[in-house]
Design a protein around this motif. Structure first.
Motif, PDB file in Angstrom:
ATOM      1  N   ALA A 169       0.809  -1.226   0.000  1.00  0.00           N
ATOM      2  CA  ALA A 169       0.000   0.000   0.000  1.00  0.00           C
ATOM      3  C   ALA A 169       0.840   1.272   0.000  1.00  0.00           C
ATOM      4  O   ALA A 169       0.334   2.349  -0.311  1.00  0.00           O
ATOM      5  N   THR A 170       2.127   1.146   0.348  1.00  0.00           N
ATOM      6  CA  THR A 170       2.979   2.339   0.330  1.00  0.00           C
ATOM      7  C   THR A 170       3.751   2.451  -0.980  1.00  0.00           C
ATOM      8  O   THR A 170       4.539   3.384  -1.156  1.00  0.00           O
ATOM      9  N   GLY A 171       3.543   1.516  -1.903  1.00  0.00           N
ATOM     10  CA  GLY A 171       4.249   1.538  -3.181  1.00  0.00           C
ATOM     11  C   GLY A 171       3.585   2.456  -4.200  1.00  0.00           C
ATOM     12  O   GLY A 171       2.546   3.064  -3.931  1.00  0.00           O
ATOM     13  N   PHE A 172       4.176   2.504  -5.385  1.00  0.00           N
ATOM     14  CA  PHE A 172       3.709   3.380  -6.466  1.00  0.00           C
ATOM     15  C   PHE A 172       2.237   3.122  -6.793  1.00  0.00           C
ATOM     16  O   PHE A 172       1.394   4.036  -6.724  1.00  0.00           O
ATOM     17  N   ILE A 173       1.900   1.888  -7.104  1.00  0.00           N
ATOM     18  CA  ILE A 173       0.510   1.569  -7.452  1.00  0.00           C
ATOM     19  C   ILE A 173      -0.364   1.602  -6.203  1.00  0.00           C
ATOM     20  O   ILE A 173      -1.495   2.099  -6.224  1.00  0.00           O
ATOM     21  N   GLY A 174       0.175   1.055  -5.092  1.00  0.00           N
ATOM     22  CA  GLY A 174      -0.583   0.931  -3.855  1.00  0.00           C
ATOM     23  C   GLY A 174      -1.158   2.263  -3.386  1.00  0.00           C
ATOM     24  O   GLY A 174      -2.327   2.330  -2.981  1.00  0.00           O
ATOM     25  N   ARG A 175      -0.350   3.312  -3.443  1.00  0.00           N
ATOM     26  CA  ARG A 175      -0.839   4.619  -2.968  1.00  0.00           C
ATOM     27  C   ARG A 175      -2.034   5.092  -3.788  1.00  0.00           C
ATOM     28  O   ARG A 175      -2.975   5.678  -3.269  1.00  0.00           O
ATOM     29  N   HIS A 176      -1.982   4.814  -5.097  1.00  0.00           N
ATOM     30  CA  HIS A 176      -3.104   5.226  -5.954  1.00  0.00           C
ATOM     31  C   HIS A 176      -4.343   4.356  -5.718  1.00  0.00           C
ATOM     32  O   HIS A 176      -5.470   4.845  -5.767  1.00  0.00           O
ATOM     33  N   VAL A 177      -4.129   3.059  -5.476  1.00  0.00           N
ATOM     34  CA  VAL A 177      -5.259   2.170  -5.184  1.00  0.00           C
ATOM     35  C   VAL A 177      -5.919   2.582  -3.875  1.00  0.00           C
ATOM     36  O   VAL A 177      -7.153   2.620  -3.764  1.00  0.00           O
ATOM     37  N   LEU A 178      -5.089   2.903  -2.905  1.00  0.00           N
ATOM     38  CA  LEU A 178      -5.583   3.328  -1.599  1.00  0.00           C
ATOM     39  C   LEU A 178      -6.444   4.584  -1.747  1.00  0.00           C
ATOM     40  O   LEU A 178      -7.559   4.664  -1.212  1.00  0.00           O
ATOM     41  N   ALA A 179      -5.932   5.542  -2.483  1.00  0.00           N
ATOM     42  CA  ALA A 179      -6.646   6.803  -2.669  1.00  0.00           C
ATOM     43  C   ALA A 179      -7.971   6.550  -3.387  1.00  0.00           C
ATOM     44  O   ALA A 179      -9.015   7.112  -3.026  1.00  0.00           O
ATOM     45  N   GLN A 180      -7.922   5.672  -4.387  1.00  0.00           N
ATOM     46  CA  GLN A 180      -9.117   5.354  -5.156  1.00  0.00           C
ATOM     47  C   GLN A 180     -10.172   4.680  -4.269  1.00  0.00           C
ATOM     48  O   GLN A 180     -11.355   5.035  -4.308  1.00  0.00           O
ATOM     49  N   GLY A 181      -9.726   3.696  -3.469  1.00  0.00           N
ATOM     50  CA  GLY A 181     -10.654   2.981  -2.583  1.00  0.00           C
ATOM     51  C   GLY A 181     -11.287   3.935  -1.574  1.00  0.00           C
ATOM     52  O   GLY A 181     -12.500   3.904  -1.342  1.00  0.00           O
ATOM     53  N   ALA A 182     -10.439   4.769  -0.973  1.00  0.00           N
ATOM     54  CA  ALA A 182     -10.943   5.712   0.031  1.00  0.00           C
ATOM     55  C   ALA A 182     -11.912   6.707  -0.602  1.00  0.00           C
ATOM     56  O   ALA A 182     -12.961   7.030  -0.035  1.00  0.00           O
ATOM     57  N   ALA A 183     -11.593   7.163  -1.831  1.00  0.00           N
ATOM     58  CA  ALA A 183     -12.446   8.130  -2.517  1.00  0.00           C
ATOM     59  C   ALA A 183     -13.820   7.542  -2.833  1.00  0.00           C
ATOM     60  O   ALA A 183     -14.823   8.244  -2.881  1.00  0.00           O
ATOM     61  N   GLN A 184     -13.847   6.217  -3.071  1.00  0.00           N
ATOM     62  CA  GLN A 184     -15.126   5.560  -3.362  1.00  0.00           C
ATOM     63  C   GLN A 184     -15.882   5.217  -2.081  1.00  0.00           C
ATOM     64  O   GLN A 184     -16.933   4.578  -2.135  1.00  0.00           O
ATOM     65  N   GLY A 185     -15.309   5.610  -0.924  1.00  0.00           N
ATOM     66  CA  GLY A 185     -15.989   5.365   0.343  1.00  0.00           C
ATOM     67  C   GLY A 185     -15.949   3.916   0.786  1.00  0.00           C
ATOM     68  O   GLY A 185     -16.749   3.494   1.634  1.00  0.00           O
TER      69      GLY A 185
END
Lengths: 279, 279
Positions: B9-25
């Motif tokens: 989750a702290t990697g290049f893709i992970g940070r974007h996936v995390l942000a995407q998941g959080a943004a979708q609630g």
């Protein structure tokens, strides 16, 4: 004189390879997990567990010129995850240790199940597509050893074994089951329809080919060890009945074909013959 | 509400996936080896080493509905044996533990390097033939997980990632190196001839696709995550220069092409589009 070490030396193929090596007057070290069997001429037994080898395993084996690696657990259950969960890492770690300690050549038992569900004459250039954990794990070991060759200079002969028959076969094998039925005095023998085509080689021929690959001193790569001739299973069983003068009724079609094998496949022997010719 | 856990989750893709998941609630658990980063809304951090997970790892993650597994070590050295000697057994053991504890769905990052040296449009039905330890190990993990599915019911989406660009990329990536050269005030930027064709997707699109696969609740199998459009590397670099209004001379042909990639390959997006459409 070539100094050969053999793992799986107490197994079906191993015993024949051992006998073949000793008969050729080679200096043979046989590896076993348990206590050493009865003494044989030209054979030295070493007790060693491939799954937890000591750091000096290569020295214990007498720093052989070549290892014929036949050890492998979990058979005959081709579908068990054990093949890649346990066997693959175990055997890779063992072989890597020996190569890093200086082993110059390696002959390893592969399997025709690496090819997967492809019918017809299979040669070594065909892409592999295994459908069983056993075939997958063997193929993965081959690839891992090929990557290891990029970092360490050693010869590899990856011997894809097809079907075998001969003395000392597992009780689950077709010939053993047929023999047991005859010895029990059964009137009939239940089997599949028997018209699937397979490639059978006698285990003494397999052993002779493996020893020839081991003494070649060459980086042979992948090579089929097979007869090159398709035989119907029914025809083979009828020949065994004839050769042994056994009298039993065949109940054809009682068992289905296994789902992890094509209906008709056999190996090409072209590469093996070429390698053996040029020795 | 879907409960998603994310490794790497702290990697290049992970940070974007995390942000995407959080943004979708979505209810997101992010796994990290080290201490948890700063708090984010809708994200709970769990400290856990994938290489030595505690027995209750699945509970620690809050028994998620799906894991997006991005963790993988040893990059960007595609040729290191570490990928199958260390990463493959580590990640298989971790994922198996979670599946056996009841994890219902799994999205795992695969790679276009599984395809090997095949030019052209690559679709998921093409046989794979990796030529790097990295591609081999990822493909082996996929096959092992598919065998695991025979014994345990869980959904698997194996996401073959192609090339990505975006914020937070590794300093060794092309875009990062170009940016660094511009920021240093270099007059020129040395690169390959640049006419190789690749498939580039922005990492935010990749993250969106991975989250969509994770919330699908389906056993998708192998699926390319790519743009579906071949781009020359030179054209892409020129577009980046244009988009950022950077001014630097390209020194084309200074570096050779890598030997482990075909000259022109890209993914087909047909399957991904079909899966996403039917959600």
């Amino acid at each position: 004189m070539t100094h050969i070490a053999i793992t799986g030396a107490t197994g079906f193929i191993g015993r024949h390879v051992l006998a073949q090596g000793a008969a050729q007057g080679l200096d043979v070290v046989a590896v076993t997990r348990g206590p050493a069997p009865a003494r044989q001429d030209n054979v030295r037994w070493v007790s060693l567990d491939v799954a937890s080898p000591p750091d000096n395993a290569f020295d214990l084996l007498g720093r052989p010129d070549v290892l014929i690696h036949l050890a492998w657990g979990g058979l005959p259950n081709y579908r068990a995850r054990r093949h890649f969960e346990v066997e693959l890492p175990t055997h890779y770690a063992f072989l890597r240790q020996l190569v890093e300690a200086g082993l110059p050549s390696l002959v390893v038992a592969g399997t025709c199940l690496e090819y997967g569900l492809r019918d017809g004459a299979l040669d070594e250039t065909h892409p592999v597509a295994p459908v069983t954990p056993y075939g997958f794990a063997k193929d993965a070991l081959r690839q891992q050893l090929e990557y290891l060759q990029r970092d360490h200079a050693f010869n590899l002969a990856w011997a894809r074994l097809f079907y075998m028959h001969g003395d000392g076969q597992a009780p689950t094998s077709l010939l053993s089951q047929l023999r047991a039925a005859v010895e029990r005095g059964d009137h009939s023998f239940a089997m599949s329809r028997g018209d699937q085509l397979r490639d059978y080689l006698s285990v003494t021929d397999v052993a002779r080919n493996l020893v020839a690959l081991a003494t070649s001193g060459k980086n042979v790569g992948t090579v089929n060890v097979c007869s090159g001739t398709p035989r119907s299973v029914r025809g083979l069983v009828e020949q065994w009945l004839h050769d042994h003068d056994w009298n039993i009724q065949l109940e054809l079609g009682r068992y289905p074909y296994p789902d992890y094998e094509p209906i008709a496949f056999w190996g090409t022997r072209t590469k093996l013959d070429r390698v053996l010719e040029t020795l």
